[in-house]
Design a protein around this motif. Structure first.
Motif, PDB file in Angstrom:
ATOM      1  N   ASP A 140       0.803  -1.221   0.000  1.00 35.57           N
ATOM      2  CA  ASP A 140       0.000   0.000   0.000  1.00 35.57           C
ATOM      3  C   ASP A 140       0.841   1.280   0.000  1.00 35.57           C
ATOM      4  OD1 ASP A 140       1.031   0.148   2.554  1.00 35.57           O
ATOM      5  OD2 ASP A 140      -0.871  -0.194   3.580  1.00 35.57           O
ATOM      6  N   GLY A 141       2.188   1.129  -0.061  1.00 36.86           N
ATOM      7  CA  GLY A 141       3.078   2.280  -0.130  1.00 36.86           C
ATOM      8  C   GLY A 141       3.612   2.738   1.207  1.00 36.86           C
ATOM      9  N   SER A 142       3.066   2.259   2.314  1.00 39.74           N
ATOM     10  CA  SER A 142       3.572   2.650   3.636  1.00 39.74           C
ATOM     11  C   SER A 142       4.933   2.020   3.882  1.00 39.74           C
ATOM     12  CB  SER A 142       2.582   2.246   4.731  1.00 39.74           C
ATOM     13  OG  SER A 142       2.369   0.847   4.719  1.00 39.74           O
ATOM     14  N   ARG A 143       5.678   2.590   4.836  1.00 37.31           N
ATOM     15  CA  ARG A 143       7.056   2.182   5.062  1.00 37.31           C
ATOM     16  C   ARG A 143       7.245   1.585   6.459  1.00 37.31           C
ATOM     17  NH1 ARG A 143      10.977   6.698   2.219  1.00 37.31           N
ATOM     18  NH2 ARG A 143      10.064   6.564   0.114  1.00 37.31           N
ATOM     19  N   ILE A 144       8.203   0.655   6.544  1.00 37.80           N
ATOM     20  CA  ILE A 144       8.478  -0.029   7.809  1.00 37.80           C
ATOM     21  C   ILE A 144       9.992  -0.064   8.013  1.00 37.80           C
ATOM     22  CG2 ILE A 144       8.121  -2.095   9.187  1.00 37.80           C
ATOM     23  CD1 ILE A 144       6.027  -2.936   7.089  1.00 37.80           C
ATOM     24  N   PRO A 145      10.521   0.488   9.131  1.00 34.64           N
ATOM     25  CA  PRO A 145      11.956   0.340   9.413  1.00 34.64           C
ATOM     26  C   PRO A 145      12.255  -1.088   9.864  1.00 34.64           C
ATOM     27  CG  PRO A 145      10.863   1.482  11.214  1.00 34.64           C
ATOM     28  CD  PRO A 145       9.822   1.306  10.146  1.00 34.64           C
ATOM     29  N   VAL A 146      13.330  -1.670   9.335  1.00 33.71           N
ATOM     30  CA  VAL A 146      13.665  -3.058   9.663  1.00 33.71           C
ATOM     31  C   VAL A 146      15.170  -3.213   9.845  1.00 33.71           C
ATOM     32  CG1 VAL A 146      11.695  -4.022   8.422  1.00 33.71           C
ATOM     33  CG2 VAL A 146      13.865  -3.711   7.219  1.00 33.71           C
ATOM     34  N   LEU A 147      15.535  -4.337  10.490  1.00 32.98           N
ATOM     35  CA  LEU A 147      16.914  -4.801  10.552  1.00 32.98           C
ATOM     36  C   LEU A 147      16.993  -6.084   9.741  1.00 32.98           C
ATOM     37  CD1 LEU A 147      17.989  -4.357  14.281  1.00 32.98           C
ATOM     38  CD2 LEU A 147      18.849  -3.110  12.313  1.00 32.98           C
ATOM     39  N   ILE A 148      18.076  -6.253   8.965  1.00 32.71           N
ATOM     40  CA  ILE A 148      18.225  -7.448   8.134  1.00 32.71           C
ATOM     41  C   ILE A 148      19.524  -8.169   8.506  1.00 32.71           C
ATOM     42  CG2 ILE A 148      18.474  -8.347   5.805  1.00 32.71           C
ATOM     43  CD1 ILE A 148      16.796  -6.094   4.783  1.00 32.71           C
ATOM     44  N   TYR A 149      19.406  -9.466   8.769  1.00 32.10           N
ATOM     45  CA  TYR A 149      20.558 -10.334   9.003  1.00 32.10           C
ATOM     46  C   TYR A 149      20.536 -11.409   7.917  1.00 32.10           C
ATOM     47  CZ  TYR A 149      20.257  -8.150  13.598  1.00 32.10           C
ATOM     48  OH  TYR A 149      20.193  -7.241  14.621  1.00 32.10           O
ATOM     49  N   SER A 150      21.604 -11.533   7.166  1.00 29.42           N
ATOM     50  CA  SER A 150      21.584 -12.449   6.037  1.00 29.42           C
ATOM     51  C   SER A 150      22.920 -13.168   5.878  1.00 29.42           C
ATOM     52  CB  SER A 150      21.241 -11.684   4.749  1.00 29.42           C
ATOM     53  OG  SER A 150      22.123 -10.589   4.571  1.00 29.42           O
ATOM     54  N   SER A 151      22.873 -14.267   5.124  1.00 24.63           N
ATOM     55  CA  SER A 151      24.085 -15.043   4.832  1.00 24.63           C
ATOM     56  C   SER A 151      23.921 -15.686   3.463  1.00 24.63           C
ATOM     57  CB  SER A 151      24.325 -16.108   5.899  1.00 24.63           C
ATOM     58  OG  SER A 151      23.243 -17.020   5.929  1.00 24.63           O
ATOM     59  N   VAL A 152      25.024 -16.207   2.924  1.00 17.24           N
ATOM     60  CA  VAL A 152      25.034 -16.794   1.585  1.00 17.24           C
ATOM     61  C   VAL A 152      24.611 -18.264   1.669  1.00 17.24           C
ATOM     62  CG1 VAL A 152      26.435 -17.323  -0.439  1.00 17.24           C
ATOM     63  CG2 VAL A 152      26.855 -15.229   0.860  1.00 17.24           C
ATOM     64  N   ILE A 153      23.787 -18.692   0.709  1.00 22.53           N
ATOM     65  CA  ILE A 153      23.444 -20.111   0.562  1.00 22.53           C
ATOM     66  C   ILE A 153      24.461 -20.736  -0.384  1.00 22.53           C
ATOM     67  CG2 ILE A 153      21.701 -21.748  -0.198  1.00 22.53           C
ATOM     68  CD1 ILE A 153      19.599 -19.564   0.267  1.00 22.53           C
ATOM     69  N   HIS A 154      25.137 -21.774   0.077  1.00 23.05           N
ATOM     70  CA  HIS A 154      26.112 -22.475  -0.768  1.00 23.05           C
ATOM     71  C   HIS A 154      25.572 -23.845  -1.150  1.00 23.05           C
ATOM     72  CE1 HIS A 154      28.874 -19.512   1.119  1.00 23.05           C
ATOM     73  NE2 HIS A 154      29.463 -19.568  -0.057  1.00 23.05           N
ATOM     74  N   ARG A 155      25.647 -24.173  -2.416  1.00 23.50           N
ATOM     75  CA  ARG A 155      25.328 -25.505  -2.897  1.00 23.50           C
ATOM     76  C   ARG A 155      26.469 -25.967  -3.792  1.00 23.50           C
ATOM     77  NH1 ARG A 155      20.134 -23.061  -3.045  1.00 23.50           N
ATOM     78  NH2 ARG A 155      18.661 -24.102  -1.633  1.00 23.50           N
ATOM     79  N   ASN A 156      26.956 -27.177  -3.496  1.00 24.77           N
ATOM     80  CA  ASN A 156      28.134 -27.698  -4.220  1.00 24.77           C
ATOM     81  C   ASN A 156      29.301 -26.730  -4.132  1.00 24.77           C
ATOM     82  OD1 ASN A 156      26.651 -29.984  -5.060  1.00 24.77           O
ATOM     83  ND2 ASN A 156      25.788 -28.807  -6.781  1.00 24.77           N
ATOM     84  N   LYS A 157      29.440 -26.121  -2.931  1.00 21.72           N
ATOM     85  CA  LYS A 157      30.552 -25.205  -2.629  1.00 21.72           C
ATOM     86  C   LYS A 157      30.516 -23.922  -3.457  1.00 21.72           C
ATOM     87  CE  LYS A 157      33.629 -28.914  -1.074  1.00 21.72           C
ATOM     88  NZ  LYS A 157      34.957 -29.529  -1.195  1.00 21.72           N
ATOM     89  N   LYS A 158      29.365 -23.601  -4.012  1.00 23.57           N
ATOM     90  CA  LYS A 158      29.233 -22.370  -4.796  1.00 23.57           C
ATOM     91  C   LYS A 158      28.067 -21.547  -4.239  1.00 23.57           C
ATOM     92  CE  LYS A 158      31.043 -24.100  -9.207  1.00 23.57           C
ATOM     93  NZ  LYS A 158      30.742 -24.299 -10.659  1.00 23.57           N
ATOM     94  N   ASP A 181      24.788 -19.822  -4.136  1.00 24.69           N
ATOM     95  CA  ASP A 181      23.596 -20.108  -4.926  1.00 24.69           C
ATOM     96  C   ASP A 181      22.440 -19.163  -4.598  1.00 24.69           C
ATOM     97  OD1 ASP A 181      22.315 -21.909  -6.851  1.00 24.69           O
ATOM     98  OD2 ASP A 181      21.027 -22.468  -5.166  1.00 24.69           O
ATOM     99  N   GLY A 182      22.592 -18.348  -3.557  1.00 22.08           N
ATOM    100  CA  GLY A 182      21.521 -17.428  -3.176  1.00 22.08           C
ATOM    101  C   GLY A 182      21.795 -16.804  -1.823  1.00 22.08           C
ATOM    102  N   ILE A 183      20.794 -16.133  -1.305  1.00 24.72           N
ATOM    103  CA  ILE A 183      20.898 -15.450  -0.010  1.00 24.72           C
ATOM    104  C   ILE A 183      19.695 -15.852   0.851  1.00 24.72           C
ATOM    105  CG2 ILE A 183      20.954 -13.224   1.186  1.00 24.72           C
ATOM    106  CD1 ILE A 183      23.425 -13.672  -0.467  1.00 24.72           C
ATOM    107  N   ARG A 184      19.962 -16.128   2.127  1.00 26.47           N
ATOM    108  CA  ARG A 184      18.880 -16.343   3.071  1.00 26.47           C
ATOM    109  C   ARG A 184      19.036 -15.361   4.225  1.00 26.47           C
ATOM    110  NH1 ARG A 184      21.360 -21.418   4.305  1.00 26.47           N
ATOM    111  NH2 ARG A 184      19.653 -22.432   3.189  1.00 26.47           N
TER     112      ARG A 184
END
Length: 629
Positions: free
Chosen positions: A235-253, A255-258
């Protein structure tokens, strides 16, 4: 111990079977049931290794009992020997086998044949249990090597949907591949809309470049630039947030972020209100024209506002603090002892007139009021007081009116609900914020409420606290639930502040009220979430534990207690519960995990009942989130 269950409606038959089995198999435990219902219940509870089941019984016969037991996952693997009184009854034999029986014997029972049949059933049971165990291990091994996303959905989807934070995964192009229910709830998008959703759409335009830069840094093994972002809802409204993330590895490469996204809008509001409250207090304290202080009974000056520092001619509080009131600061006709004797006797002094000496030793006539702040053992901790310089009566009528006007402006525009009442409970005045908190239609309607007599305030104890404040002359702070006269239910955080007249008697009570309903609701939801999490952990049919880098247990669930005797585990290690050789192995595995290795071990261990358990152990390290700046 091997358990054999005999089900027969004839007590003599059961006694005979029990005697025979005890003779030939003394190490077995024989349990009996005189009815089909009792037999089914015992089979489910005791999990016997073999069941001897009579066919002819009143109500539910042996065939029906066999069908029930074989249809139940809890008892379907238990071998059943059917017993009949007719040796030549081939139809019963066929029917018994069709209902799931594993063997058939005719009465009178040949004891040698019974012994042999039971032993065969026990071997079958043991072989099936072993085969089932091997099958389960194989299934777990296959499951552990399946797609990581499927494994995550199977094991954790239900849990993370209970969390009041967004849990998400996206590929390297930034397209969402997974999210929990809270994401849809917070952002306002449906699950279908989120199924093909580019992550950057959920962020305000100003934050999107920083988001992309953080993703690149994470992939390159670098810490992100910032954890603070602003989400943009549908709806266009805004929310302040904190983000904690890490890399997803598959076959040692990569592959994405979680990651986890935490809504901090409530925190931001609290911080803002707290800052405003602190600023108001500092403003009132620093700009007060009356001297305010806090001192110890030993004469040390702990606090003094600028008005008091200036009144005594010092350049700063640090300079004034060097003075000890028990030894200096009074003229010859007055002493600190008079003040201490008076305040220790009654707990307060009101309008005490004396003369102090300023920095230059010049006499300053003052009027002082103070209260003794005491601990739970009634020992005085400090004195809080006010000092007015009465040697110069310089306040003009204009200054007095300005002071009243300023107070009125603060009163009317305060975001906190405020009212003023007499000691009899009659409300004299109230500000707009209070009307909003109570849902009151007008100031006149609010004034119609008597604080000491209104039933809701009497029932929830508010009236008693108000009366205590007015009689004792002390500030009271508390939280409580309240339903106003206009039907509005709230949680209130209140300060009752006694106001005293020239004689030092409480004439009015000044009250500050803050609506904390939202915070209370958030706290309750958090407690409920923690309770559900604890119940979830204790009902998982697998051992879960967390250890620190020294090998000490930080958490262990109920399964570990029931199977391994892992009880009272706080501040203990594997060496407190397992043999040293096994504990050494566990310690070695943990060291490899801390060094970055993801350990999956299949081995066996002896439980607290000395049974051998084949187990699969998956150990992984828990990394602390990057600290916020």
């Amino acid at each position: 111990m091997t358990i054999i269950l005999a089900i027969d409606d004839q007590r003599d038959n059961l006694l005979s079977i029990k005697a025979v089995m005890k003779m030939y198999m003394p190490d077995c435990e024989i349990i009996t049931a005189l009815s089909a219902k009792e037999g089914i219940q015992l089979a489910r509870e005791k999990q016997p290794d073999t069941i001897l089941l009579d066919i002819i019984m009143p109500g539910m016969d042996g065939f029906e009992v066999c069908r029930v037991l074989k249809a139940d996952d809890r008892t379907s693997n238990i071998p059943i020997i059917m017993l009949t009184a007719i040796k030549t009854d081939s139809a019963s034999r066929v029917k018994a086998l069709e209902t799931g029986a594993d063997a058939f014997m005719a009465k009178p029972i040949d004891t040698v044949e019974l012994k042999a049949q039971v032993k065969v059933m026990l071997r079958i049971k043991k072989a099936e249990d072993k085969l089932r165990g091997e099958k389960e291990l194989l299934e777990k091994e296959v499951s552990s090597r399946t797609n990581e996303l499927i494994k995550s959905e199977q094991n954790y989807k239900g849990l993370i949907d209970l969390l009041p934070q967004i849990i998400y995964e996206h590929n390297l192009e930034g397209r969402l591949t997974f999210t929990n229910n809270y994401c849809s709830k917070l952002l306002g998008y449906s699950h279908e809309e989120l199924s093909d959703f580019m992550v950057e759409r959920a962020f305000i335009p100003e934050d999107r470049e920083i988001l992309k830069m953080n993703i690149k840094k994470l992939i390159n093994g670098e810490p992100p630039t910032d954890h603070h972002f602003m989400l943009q809802k549908k709806d266009g409204s805004r929310i302040p947030v904190l983000i904690y993330s890490s890399v997803i590895h598959r076959n040692k490469k990569a592959d994405g972020i979680r990651g986890v996204i935490v809504d901090i809008s409530r925190q931001k509001t609290i911080e803002k209100n707290l800052k405003e409250s602190e600023e108001r207090f500092k403003s009132l304290y620093n700009n007060s024209t009356v001297g305010l202080y806090r001192t110890t009974p030993e004469g040390e000056i702990i606090m003094a506002n600028p008005a008091l520092v200036e009144m005594l001619g010092f350049s700063s509080f640090e300079e004034l603090k060097k003075r000890n009131l028990n030894t200096e600061g009074f003229d010859k006709t007055h002493s600190r002892r008079e003040f201490i004797e008076s305040i220790e006797k009654t707990g307060k002094v009101s309008g005490l007139k004396s003369s102090w000496l300023n920095k230059k030793g010049v006499e300053v006539f003052i009027e002082e009021s103070a209260v003794a702040i005491r601990d739970s053992e009634n020992k005085t901790i400090c004195y809080d007081g006010t000092v007015e310089n009465i040697s110069k009566q310089t306040l003009t009528e204009k200054e007095l009116k300005e002071s009243v006007l300023n107070f009125k402006l603060i009163f009317e525009n305060s975001p906190i609900g405020i009212y003023l009442a007499t000691v009899d409970g009659e409300i004299i005045d109230a500000n707009k914020s209070l009307l909003s908190i109570l849902g009151s239609p007008s100031i006149e309607a609010t004034k119609s409420i008597n604080v000491l007599k209104f039933p809701s305030l009497v029932n929830n104890g508010y009236s008693k606290k108000f009366e205590h404040c007015s009689k004792k002359g002390i500030i009271i702070e508390f939280e409580m639930e309240y339903e106003s006269n206009w039907g509005k239910k709230t949680n209130l955080h209140s300060f009752l502040v006694p106001l005293k007249n020239e004689e030092g008697e409480v004439s009015k009570v000044y009250t500050l009220i803050e609506d904390i309903t939202t915070r209370k609701r958030t706290e309750n939801k958090l407690r409920e979430s923690e309770t559900r999490f604890a119940m979830f952990m204790d009902n998982i049919p697998a051992g879960i534990f967390i250890k620190d880098s020294d090998g000490k247990f930080l958490f262990s669930n109920k399964y570990n207690k029931d199977v391994h005797g892992l009880d009272n585990w706080e501040d203990k290690t594997a060496y407190d519960f397992f043999p040293k050789e096994l504990a050494d192995k566990f310690a070695g595995d943990s060291k490899k995990v801390l060094d970055g290795e993801d350990m999956i071990v299949i081995d066996y261990v002896t439980d607290k009942n000395n049974n051998t358990i084949i187990y699969k152990n998956h150990e992984f390290s828990i990394k602390k989130p990057t600290a916020l700046n």
